[in-house]
Design an enzyme around this catalytic site. Structure first.
Site, PDB file in Angstrom:
ATOM      1  N   GLY A   1       0.776  -1.237   0.000  1.00 26.80           N
ATOM      2  CA  GLY A   1       0.000   0.000   0.000  1.00 26.80           C
ATOM      3  C   GLY A   1       0.802   1.279   0.000  1.00 26.80           C
ATOM      4  CG  ASP A  32      -8.181   1.328  10.659  1.00 28.17           C
ATOM      5  OD1 ASP A  32      -8.888   2.274  11.000  1.00 28.17           O
ATOM      6  OD2 ASP A  32      -8.666   0.206  10.390  1.00 28.17           O
ATOM      7  NE  ARG A  39      -2.576  -3.232  -3.477  1.00 35.58           N
ATOM      8  CZ  ARG A  39      -2.624  -3.297  -2.155  1.00 35.58           C
ATOM      9  NH1 ARG A  39      -2.442  -2.213  -1.444  1.00 35.58           N
ATOM     10  NH2 ARG A  39      -2.854  -4.445  -1.538  1.00 35.58           N
TER      11      ARG A  39
HETATM   12  P1  IMP Z   1      -4.295  -1.169  11.319  1.00 34.34           P
HETATM   13  O1  IMP Z   1      -5.728  -1.352  11.763  1.00 34.34           O
HETATM   14  O2  IMP Z   1      -3.759   0.171  11.756  1.00 34.34           O
HETATM   15  O3  IMP Z   1      -3.466  -2.314  11.768  1.00 34.34           O
HETATM   16  O4  IMP Z   1      -4.298  -1.166   9.753  1.00 34.34           O
HETATM   17  C1  IMP Z   1      -4.378  -2.383   9.074  1.00 34.34           C
HETATM   18  C2  IMP Z   1      -4.465  -2.246   7.605  1.00 34.34           C
HETATM   19  O5  IMP Z   1      -5.830  -2.100   7.282  1.00 34.34           O
HETATM   20  C3  IMP Z   1      -3.811  -1.069   6.914  1.00 34.34           C
HETATM   21  O6  IMP Z   1      -2.434  -1.229   6.677  1.00 34.34           O
HETATM   22  C4  IMP Z   1      -4.576  -1.086   5.598  1.00 34.34           C
HETATM   23  O7  IMP Z   1      -4.023  -2.048   4.734  1.00 34.34           O
HETATM   24  C5  IMP Z   1      -5.940  -1.540   6.031  1.00 34.34           C
HETATM   25  N1  IMP Z   1      -6.892  -0.414   6.087  1.00 34.34           N
HETATM   26  C6  IMP Z   1      -7.371   0.235   7.149  1.00 34.34           C
HETATM   27  N2  IMP Z   1      -8.242   1.182   6.803  1.00 34.34           N
HETATM   28  C7  IMP Z   1      -8.315   1.120   5.442  1.00 34.34           C
HETATM   29  C8  IMP Z   1      -9.055   1.864   4.456  1.00 34.34           C
HETATM   30  O8  IMP Z   1      -9.833   2.787   4.731  1.00 34.34           O
HETATM   31  N3  IMP Z   1      -8.839   1.498   3.169  1.00 34.34           N
HETATM   32  C9  IMP Z   1      -7.998   0.509   2.796  1.00 34.34           C
HETATM   33  N4  IMP Z   1      -7.288  -0.205   3.684  1.00 34.34           N
HETATM   34  C10 IMP Z   1      -7.455   0.106   5.002  1.00 34.34           C
END
Ligand code: IMP
Length: 178
Positions: free
Chosen positions: A43, A103, A165
């Site tokens: 990403g 996130d 992407r």
């Molecule tokens: P985390 O919850 O911070 O561990 O994020 C996990 C992963 O969720 C990120 O690296 C993204 O790949 C994916 N992610 C979270 N929110 C979004 C979004 O709004 N769009 C696309 N991918 C997301």
């Protein structure tokens, strides 16, 4: 099933301009140093590519991928498996991890723990997008492109089911198409 973009949240121009600002800040913060920028596959690739164009001075680049446990282990931390440039010399280096989005914070926390085990001199995180309202764990993000609300976004590296992407902007995915 065809997916639709409901609206553009961040235009290409906004992303480029913010990348310039962050690049200038990194240039200042790391003046005279030689940071190693580690991009998170897949990403962060577009943001990584945009950002490094705006950093002055010496930098090195590398990429790693953090995936949920999937059978073949190169290096693991909990249920996350790391692949990519794992033989890097990280000890004693200034590391900047480049992410597309933070996130819940769980991924970046695991990534930083993995890197910290290798005894860097310093570690900082730069993310294009930050969904602070979703945070489950505390993480220190030094460079944030944009704080965004709790909506599912795609484009500029971010995907839904590996699609989108390649969009040059960040858009909100039509929730009725998910
Ligand atoms: P985390 O919850 O911070 O561990 O994020 C996990 C992963 O969720 C990120 O690296 C993204 O790949 C994916 N992610 C979270 N929110 C979004 C979004 O709004 N769009 C696309 N991918 C997301």
């Amino acid at each position: 099933m065809s997916y639709k973009i409901e609206r553009i949240l961040l235009s290409h121009e906004q992303i480029v301009n913010r990348s310039k600002e962050i690049g200038a800040q990194i240039s200042k913060d790391y003046a005279g140093k030689r940071p190693l920028l580690i991009g998170m596959l897949n990403g962060a690739v577009p943001f990584f590519a945009e950002l490094i164009k705006h950093i002055e001075g010496e930098i090195e680049t590398a990429f790693i991928k953090a995936s949920s446990y999937a059978g073949q282990t190169c290096s693991s931390s909990g249920s996350v498996v790391f692949t990519g440039d794992l033989n890097l010399q990280i000890a004693g280096r200034d590391i900047i991890v480049i992410e597309d989005i933070v996130d819940t914070g769980l991924t970046i926390k695991t990534v930083c723990a993995f890197i910290r085990e290798k005894k860097p001199k310093s570690i900082a995180v730069a993310t294009l997008l930050d969904k602070k309202s979703r945070r489950l764990v505390e993480v220190d993000i030094k460079y944030v492109g944009f704080d965004i609300p709790n909506v599912f976004v795609v484009g500029f590296g971010l995907d839904y089911d590996e699609l989108f992407r390649n969009l040059p902007y960040v858009g909100v995915l039509d929730s009725s198409s998910i």
